[in-house]
Motif scaffolding. Structure first.
Motif, PDB file in Angstrom:
ATOM      1  N   MET A  81       4.821  11.115  12.106  1.00 50.27           N
ATOM      2  CA  MET A  81       3.977  10.217  12.888  1.00 50.27           C
ATOM      3  C   MET A  81       2.617  10.836  13.187  1.00 50.27           C
ATOM      4  O   MET A  81       1.578  10.170  13.085  1.00 50.27           O
ATOM      5  N   PHE A  82       2.577  12.107  13.558  1.00 45.91           N
ATOM      6  CA  PHE A  82       1.300  12.764  13.822  1.00 45.91           C
ATOM      7  C   PHE A  82       0.429  12.790  12.570  1.00 45.91           C
ATOM      8  O   PHE A  82      -0.783  12.567  12.640  1.00 45.91           O
ATOM      9  N   ASN A  83       1.030  13.065  11.423  1.00 47.96           N
ATOM     10  CA  ASN A  83       0.248  13.091  10.188  1.00 47.96           C
ATOM     11  C   ASN A  83      -0.231  11.701   9.800  1.00 47.96           C
ATOM     12  O   ASN A  83      -1.333  11.556   9.257  1.00 47.96           O
ATOM     13  N   ASN A  84       0.576  10.671  10.061  1.00 53.39           N
ATOM     14  CA  ASN A  84       0.134   9.304   9.795  1.00 53.39           C
ATOM     15  C   ASN A  84      -1.051   8.921  10.667  1.00 53.39           C
ATOM     16  O   ASN A  84      -2.008   8.290  10.204  1.00 53.39           O
ATOM     17  N   PHE A  85      -0.991   9.297  11.937  1.00 52.06           N
ATOM     18  CA  PHE A  85      -2.093   8.967  12.847  1.00 52.06           C
ATOM     19  C   PHE A  85      -3.340   9.778  12.532  1.00 52.06           C
ATOM     20  O   PHE A  85      -4.465   9.263  12.633  1.00 52.06           O
ATOM     21  N   LEU A  86      -3.167  11.044  12.155  1.00 53.46           N
ATOM     22  CA  LEU A  86      -4.331  11.860  11.813  1.00 53.46           C
ATOM     23  C   LEU A  86      -5.050  11.308  10.588  1.00 53.46           C
ATOM     24  O   LEU A  86      -6.273  11.434  10.468  1.00 53.46           O
ATOM     25  N   GLY A  87      -4.307  10.685   9.684  1.00 53.38           N
ATOM     26  CA  GLY A  87      -4.932  10.093   8.504  1.00 53.38           C
ATOM     27  C   GLY A  87      -5.810   8.904   8.823  1.00 53.38           C
ATOM     28  O   GLY A  87      -6.633   8.507   7.987  1.00 53.38           O
ATOM     29  N   LEU A  88      -5.668   8.311  10.019  1.00 53.00           N
ATOM     30  CA  LEU A  88      -6.509   7.183  10.413  1.00 53.00           C
ATOM     31  C   LEU A  88      -7.853   7.627  10.958  1.00 53.00           C
ATOM     32  O   LEU A  88      -8.761   6.806  11.115  1.00 53.00           O
ATOM     33  N   THR A  94      -5.388  12.223   4.471  1.00 51.65           N
ATOM     34  CA  THR A  94      -4.103  11.576   4.738  1.00 51.65           C
ATOM     35  C   THR A  94      -3.033  12.231   3.875  1.00 51.65           C
ATOM     36  O   THR A  94      -2.771  11.814   2.750  1.00 51.65           O
ATOM     37  N   SER A  95      -2.409  13.262   4.400  1.00 46.67           N
ATOM     38  CA  SER A  95      -1.426  14.007   3.608  1.00 46.67           C
ATOM     39  C   SER A  95      -0.156  13.205   3.360  1.00 46.67           C
ATOM     40  O   SER A  95       0.501  13.380   2.334  1.00 46.67           O
ATOM     41  N   SER A  96       0.210  12.313   4.289  1.00 46.56           N
ATOM     42  CA  SER A  96       1.449  11.545   4.132  1.00 46.56           C
ATOM     43  C   SER A  96       1.339  10.440   3.093  1.00 46.56           C
ATOM     44  O   SER A  96       2.315   9.748   2.828  1.00 46.56           O
ATOM     45  N   SER A  97       0.167  10.249   2.495  1.00 46.29           N
ATOM     46  CA  SER A  97       0.014   9.257   1.432  1.00 46.29           C
ATOM     47  C   SER A  97       0.231   9.861   0.059  1.00 46.29           C
ATOM     48  O   SER A  97       0.084   9.158  -0.949  1.00 46.29           O
ATOM     49  N   HIS A  98       0.588  11.148  -0.009  1.00 44.48           N
ATOM     50  CA  HIS A  98       0.795  11.824  -1.289  1.00 44.48           C
ATOM     51  C   HIS A  98       2.280  12.096  -1.495  1.00 44.48           C
ATOM     52  O   HIS A  98       2.969  12.561  -0.585  1.00 44.48           O
ATOM     53  N   LEU A  99       2.752  11.828  -2.696  1.00 40.96           N
ATOM     54  CA  LEU A  99       4.152  12.063  -3.023  1.00 40.96           C
ATOM     55  C   LEU A  99       4.509  13.544  -2.980  1.00 40.96           C
ATOM     56  O   LEU A  99       5.677  13.893  -2.790  1.00 40.96           O
ATOM     57  N   VAL A 159       8.506   7.273  -1.846  1.00 35.61           N
ATOM     58  CA  VAL A 159       7.595   6.222  -2.305  1.00 35.61           C
ATOM     59  C   VAL A 159       7.322   5.224  -1.190  1.00 35.61           C
ATOM     60  O   VAL A 159       6.191   4.746  -1.029  1.00 35.61           O
ATOM     61  N   ARG A 160       8.342   4.898  -0.387  1.00 36.37           N
ATOM     62  CA  ARG A 160       8.146   3.940   0.710  1.00 36.37           C
ATOM     63  C   ARG A 160       7.086   4.438   1.684  1.00 36.37           C
ATOM     64  O   ARG A 160       6.183   3.687   2.086  1.00 36.37           O
ATOM     65  N   LEU A 161       7.197   5.696   2.096  1.00 32.41           N
ATOM     66  CA  LEU A 161       6.241   6.242   3.051  1.00 32.41           C
ATOM     67  C   LEU A 161       4.846   6.345   2.450  1.00 32.41           C
ATOM     68  O   LEU A 161       3.859   5.922   3.063  1.00 32.41           O
ATOM     69  N   ALA A 162       4.752   6.897   1.238  1.00 33.57           N
ATOM     70  CA  ALA A 162       3.440   7.082   0.611  1.00 33.57           C
ATOM     71  C   ALA A 162       2.770   5.743   0.305  1.00 33.57           C
ATOM     72  O   ALA A 162       1.561   5.580   0.527  1.00 33.57           O
ATOM     73  N   ALA A 163       3.538   4.770  -0.190  1.00 35.71           N
ATOM     74  CA  ALA A 163       2.961   3.479  -0.561  1.00 35.71           C
ATOM     75  C   ALA A 163       2.458   2.724   0.662  1.00 35.71           C
ATOM     76  O   ALA A 163       1.378   2.115   0.626  1.00 35.71           O
ATOM     77  N   ASN A 164       3.205   2.749   1.757  1.00 32.36           N
ATOM     78  CA  ASN A 164       2.764   2.055   2.958  1.00 32.36           C
ATOM     79  C   ASN A 164       1.539   2.711   3.572  1.00 32.36           C
ATOM     80  O   ASN A 164       0.677   2.018   4.137  1.00 32.36           O
ATOM     81  N   MET A 165       1.444   4.037   3.472  1.00 35.80           N
ATOM     82  CA  MET A 165       0.276   4.716   4.009  1.00 35.80           C
ATOM     83  C   MET A 165      -0.965   4.455   3.154  1.00 35.80           C
ATOM     84  O   MET A 165      -2.059   4.230   3.674  1.00 35.80           O
ATOM     85  N   ILE A 166      -0.793   4.455   1.852  1.00 34.42           N
ATOM     86  CA  ILE A 166      -1.955   4.316   0.967  1.00 34.42           C
ATOM     87  C   ILE A 166      -2.428   2.864   0.882  1.00 34.42           C
ATOM     88  O   ILE A 166      -3.614   2.608   0.645  1.00 34.42           O
ATOM     89  N   ALA A 167      -1.522   1.895   1.104  1.00 37.53           N
ATOM     90  CA  ALA A 167      -1.904   0.478   0.966  1.00 37.53           C
ATOM     91  C   ALA A 167      -2.916   0.080   2.034  1.00 37.53           C
ATOM     92  O   ALA A 167      -3.954  -0.527   1.725  1.00 37.53           O
ATOM     93  N   GLY A 168      -2.621   0.415   3.287  1.00 41.65           N
ATOM     94  CA  GLY A 168      -3.553   0.065   4.366  1.00 41.65           C
ATOM     95  C   GLY A 168      -4.873   0.791   4.250  1.00 41.65           C
ATOM     96  O   GLY A 168      -5.943   0.217   4.514  1.00 41.65           O
ATOM     97  N   HIS A 169      -4.832   2.068   3.831  1.00 42.07           N
ATOM     98  CA  HIS A 169      -6.068   2.826   3.680  1.00 42.07           C
ATOM     99  C   HIS A 169      -6.929   2.269   2.549  1.00 42.07           C
ATOM    100  O   HIS A 169      -8.157   2.257   2.649  1.00 42.07           O
ATOM    101  N   LEU A 170      -6.275   1.802   1.491  1.00 45.00           N
ATOM    102  CA  LEU A 170      -7.025   1.179   0.399  1.00 45.00           C
ATOM    103  C   LEU A 170      -7.722  -0.094   0.869  1.00 45.00           C
ATOM    104  O   LEU A 170      -8.873  -0.354   0.508  1.00 45.00           O
ATOM    105  N   ALA A 203       0.245   0.650  14.008  1.00 45.83           N
ATOM    106  CA  ALA A 203       1.637   0.220  14.125  1.00 45.83           C
ATOM    107  C   ALA A 203       2.449   0.651  12.900  1.00 45.83           C
ATOM    108  O   ALA A 203       3.591   1.093  13.032  1.00 45.83           O
ATOM    109  N   VAL A 204       1.848   0.553  11.712  1.00 45.45           N
ATOM    110  CA  VAL A 204       2.539   0.972  10.496  1.00 45.45           C
ATOM    111  C   VAL A 204       2.820   2.472  10.524  1.00 45.45           C
ATOM    112  O   VAL A 204       3.883   2.925  10.070  1.00 45.45           O
ATOM    113  N   ALA A 205       1.896   3.262  11.076  1.00 47.80           N
ATOM    114  CA  ALA A 205       2.088   4.710  11.154  1.00 47.80           C
ATOM    115  C   ALA A 205       3.318   5.059  11.986  1.00 47.80           C
ATOM    116  O   ALA A 205       4.091   5.962  11.632  1.00 47.80           O
TER     117      ALA A 205
END
Length: 225
Positions: A81-88, A94-99, A159-170, A203-205
């Motif tokens: 969660m901290f890494n997801n929020f830091l990516g925003l 955004t380290s959690s967007s990488h496989l 893939v679920r975590l990385a794809a959800n993180m990268i989709a919103g950032h894209l 919320a997604v994070a």
């Protein structure tokens, strides 16, 4: 110049040939000293209540005999969660967007569950390959299907975590790149949509870190129970 849209997720900052972008994954440790204050702050009390709620939920999933392992899954939830929020945050990698990171979290845990189940809980491990009430003629197919589903679990988690993180950032990057080319009247609409997307990504994070921890707990409970 950006060669393609996905290049914005590539680690670029380096020092002495070391990618500095991955240093952002360690920022979560800067929040830990607050938990050791003599008098807890409101933030610390709030976080303590969250960990208690997560502990109760994970304890139910894992069973009473393995309830102490819930501390590990709470730590996993906190780290993601901290890494997801830091990516925003702007200019934070955004380290959690990488496989490479998500697989490094999912694969060792899945492998350890499999080793523990094979040597300690052998009957439980093989019992889950055939659901109750399966007709005899379908048992070989069910064993094959369940085996494949167990093998691909770390991949689906990663893939679920990385794809959800990268989709919103894209989507945020796509909308932000149109800013210089639109009129002033539409600029306010773009800013409003960016704010709403940022709230959605927040919320997604939280949701994705919770989903990752809960699914890992469920996979562990299949072996232990």
């Amino acid at each position: 110049m950006m060669m393609n849209l996905f290049s914005s997720f590539d680690p670029m900052s380096t020092m002495f040939n070391y990618p500095l972008n991955w240093v952002s994954t360690l920022f979560g440790f800067s929040f830990l000293p607050y938990l050791y204050w003599a008098m807890q702050s409101r933030w610390s009390l709030f976080w303590t209540n969250i960990t208690k709620i997560l502990h109760k939920e994970f304890k139910v999933l894992l069973g009473q005999a393995f309830s102490g392992i819930s501390v590990f899954f709470i730590s996993l939830f906190t780290f993601i969660m901290f890494n997801n929020f830091l990516g925003l945050l702007p200019y934070v990698f955004t380290s959690s967007s990488h496989l490479s990171m998500t697989l490094a979290l999912a694969l060792p845990m899945w492998f350890s569950f499999m080793i523990y189940g094979f040597f300690v809980k052998t009957k439980n491990l093989f019992a889950h390959l055939v659901p109750m009430g399966t007709p005899m003629i379908l048992i070989p197919f069910m064993v094959l299907i369940e085996t494949v589903s167990i093998i691909i679990r770390p991949g689906t988690l990663a893939v679920r975590l990385a794809a959800n993180m990268i989709a919103g950032h894209l989507l945020l990057t796509l909308l932000g790149s149109t800013g210089p080319s639109i009129s002033t009247s539409l600029l306010w609409l773009l800013i409003l949509s960016q704010i709403l997307l940022l709230i959605l990504e927040s919320a997604v994070a939280m949701i994705q870190s919770y989903v990752f921890a809960v699914l890992t707990t469920l996979y562990a409970s299949e072996i232990t129970n």
